[in-house]
Each structure stands twice: as C-alpha cells, then as structure tokens.
Design an enzyme around this catalytic site. Sequence first.
Site, mmCIF file in Angstrom:
data_model
loop_
_atom_site.group_PDB
_atom_site.id
_atom_site.type_symbol
_atom_site.label_atom_id
_atom_site.label_comp_id
_atom_site.label_asym_id
_atom_site.label_seq_id
_atom_site.Cartn_x
_atom_site.Cartn_y
_atom_site.Cartn_z
ATOM 1 N N SER A 193 47.087 70.527 38.814
ATOM 2 C CA SER A 193 46.200 69.370 38.888
ATOM 3 C C SER A 193 44.825 69.629 38.302
ATOM 4 C CB SER A 193 46.036 68.952 40.358
ATOM 5 O OG SER A 193 45.440 69.998 41.116
ATOM 6 N N CYS A 194 44.516 70.866 37.930
ATOM 7 C CA CYS A 194 43.144 71.197 37.511
ATOM 8 C C CYS A 194 43.003 71.554 36.033
ATOM 9 C CB CYS A 194 42.616 72.340 38.376
ATOM 10 S SG CYS A 194 42.411 71.906 40.111
#
Length: 451
Positions: free
Chosen positions: A276-277
């Site tokens: 997600s990053c």
Amino acid sequence: MNITIVGTGYVGLVSGACLASVGHNITCVDIREEIVNNLNKGIPHIYENGLEDLLTEVIKNDNFRATTDLYKALDNSNIVIVAVGTPSQNGKIDLSQIKTVCTQIGEYIKSNNKFISVIIKSTVIPTTTDTFVKNIIEKSSGKKLGEFGLGMNPEFLKEGDAINDFIYPDRVVIGFEDETTKHILEEIYSPWNCSKMYVNTRTAEMIKYTNNTLLACIISINNELANIATEIGNIDYNNVIDGVISDKRWSPTIDGKTITPTIASYFTPGAGFGGSCFPKDVQAIRTQGETLGLKMLVTNAVLEINDNQPKQVINSLIKKFGNLNDKRALLLGLSFKPETDDIRESSALKILDLLLKEEVKVIAHDPLAIEHTKKIFKNSNLEFTQTWISEISNVDLIIIGTNWSEYKNLKDHLSILKKQNIVLFDTKRLFEVNEMNEIDYLTFGYFKNNG
C-alpha cells in the site's frame, strides 16, 4: 490524553491501539457502522500480527473505543489525528478523504471555542498540511491557524510488524506549524525514549516520501543488476551483494565486530516492490516533481523497472518450456509480503495475471489472502487450495510468490521435484542456490549454464 483518530485502516487502527496501550484514551472514528461495532467487540477488520490481542487488552482497560460520530469524539478531546487513505489515481495522490474529514473538522471548530490540534498522519505530499489542509480548515471554520493547531506526524510501519514498529520506533518525526501542537505531540510521545525530530510539516512530509522512495530505488536498481547477472549466467547475485555489503561504508566495524545493516535485506533481488505504500508513494512524489517542472528521471526508472520485473518470471519460464499453454503451475503466496493478507500491488498477483494470460492452469495458495484474491480473479484456469503440499506432484512448475516461512517445507519434497522434473522459480530467494543443486531451480540473479 484524550485523542480522536479518524480512520481505522492499518495506520489509524494500529496507531490507536498502540497509543491506547501506553495509557492514552483513544476514540477511533469510522463511517462504517459494522466496522465500528466489531471494533468495540475487539474484532479488527484487518489482519495484523498481534492486533486482535492488543485491541482486546486496551478495550478491557477502557482506553479504546470506536464510533461513527466524529463530533461526539471531538467533544471529548482537543487532539484529532487524521489517518484516512490517500490512494493513487493515475499516478497522482487522491486527497479527497483528507478534504472531507478536514472540512468536517473545520465545521466543528467553527461551532466551538476550544482549541483543537489537527495532526495529519496519512501519507501526503509535501505542502499538503500547511497549504491544502490549512486552507480547508480556515475556510470551513472561519478561523485562522493559531486559533487551531496543525501538525504532521508520519508513520513508518511495516505491515506484518506494524505493532512492533510503533512500540519500538527508530525515531518519531514531529512536524508542527504552531507551538501548542508541538507541545501536544511531545506529550503524546512522552512515553517513548527514541530520537525525536522537530521540523515543519512539509519537512515531515518529505521525510516520509524520501524514506520510501530511496528504499524503492534500492530494490529496483538491485533487480536491474540481478537481471544482468541472470543473462550472463553462472553468477549468484547474492554472492555479489555479500561482496558489496562487506564494504565498510555499508558494514562498519565497531569494537572489532562487523555490523551488517538491516538495509541489506533490500538488496535481495525479486519480483519488485508492492503493498500500500511504495508504489503509490513513488508515483505521487514523481508526479509532484513533474508538476514542478522536473523530469524525475530516476523515479520514473524505478517505477518502470518495478513494473517490468514480474514479466521476467514469465520470460524465464518461456525460455525453459517454450510454450506455457496448458502447463500446470502451483503458485505459493498471494499477499505482497508474509504476515499480512494485503494483496495491494502484490508482485505475486501480477505474476498470476501473466500466467493466466499465457493460459497456464494455476493452483494458488496463501495462508491469509485467498479470499481477497477470489474477489479479483475469476478464471476457469485458476483454482485455490488450502493444502499446497498435496498439489506438488500434480504440476509442471512451482512459483514462490510470497516468502511465507511455511514454504521452506518445500525442501522436504525435493525428491518429487527431481523425479518429475518439476521446475521451481523462487521469486523471493527463499532458498540458497546450493540447496537446490539437484532440481531445476530458477530465481532472480542466478542462471546456471555452461558458458
């Protein structure tokens, strides 16, 4: 301290539970009633190591609760931490959730006389807090900065080890635009004895993006160099990295002992970064740079290499088999990393998609992520299994897509792979090359030939 946290994703919920564990009184806000009800029962809607136990503990101690009512939460606190999602839309950060929440906070501030510090914990590009957020709150509240507080406190949490990262941080970055918020953040983190950095909010934002972009850069450049080693042949790129890391600039000698830095794990070649990053953060900072008129040559290259890396798996398999049509594959791992059910930007899923396009019949396994994957993939050539060991003898090739520790048990079944000429592609370097001499073993940064 009484603290309101808006958002119950990985960042908001883990932060809330960990802050509650040191004695703060936390109220987490989410608009989804089902999630709120479950959280108040100690049932998290996301998987994270140790989270359910920690949540149970802080609820029992009456330090944690959840609600759908933001204003009610704010009635009982003068600190609000914003931890909502900031996804990537066509390579650009989407601040719509930040806008919605900050507008609501501003409207609350307008109707109250008390001072509230708004602290952004979501990952946002530099200048978001001191311009975008400030302007929204000032407009919706009718008040100026100084009549409310503004801060930025980035998170550095790794999924699968997020609680440990929060409880035992390397550092805490305290970004602030007013002295009151600085002191509030100091008090929030007073239980921690780690290094604390005091900077303005745009510097705090830049620290987070620089951290993730540099790590992504290390991954991509190593993958590119490992691909060269694969093409040359008879080079084990892990041996190359051992030689590089031996440089004292990487591994200093202290009191006669050589210290190998943990950053060395990012040198291991693989199918690219996910989650997600890293992908969205590199895209967002790249786009911001381009908006400022910069060419962003390196970040574009980092992303391009990462996008192409899963294709290397398919190219290697085509070289090995010729035609992959109707081959049977066992894909071990679907999540983007072990100890999480998160499949966002997972390289294993990119490999799965490419295999299905080649009309490979795939049997997939993951300890946690099967249900999430089923929601995305609907294909007659794809089936899932809970008992991967029983499928070994039924396939032509095995691909390790996620380095779950249980897949190390594959070593106990190498005789089957050898007998049936089953090819193993280890995208995560779960095994050492010398352990796999008796089977047809493929991995990034290694190819055995007679050249």
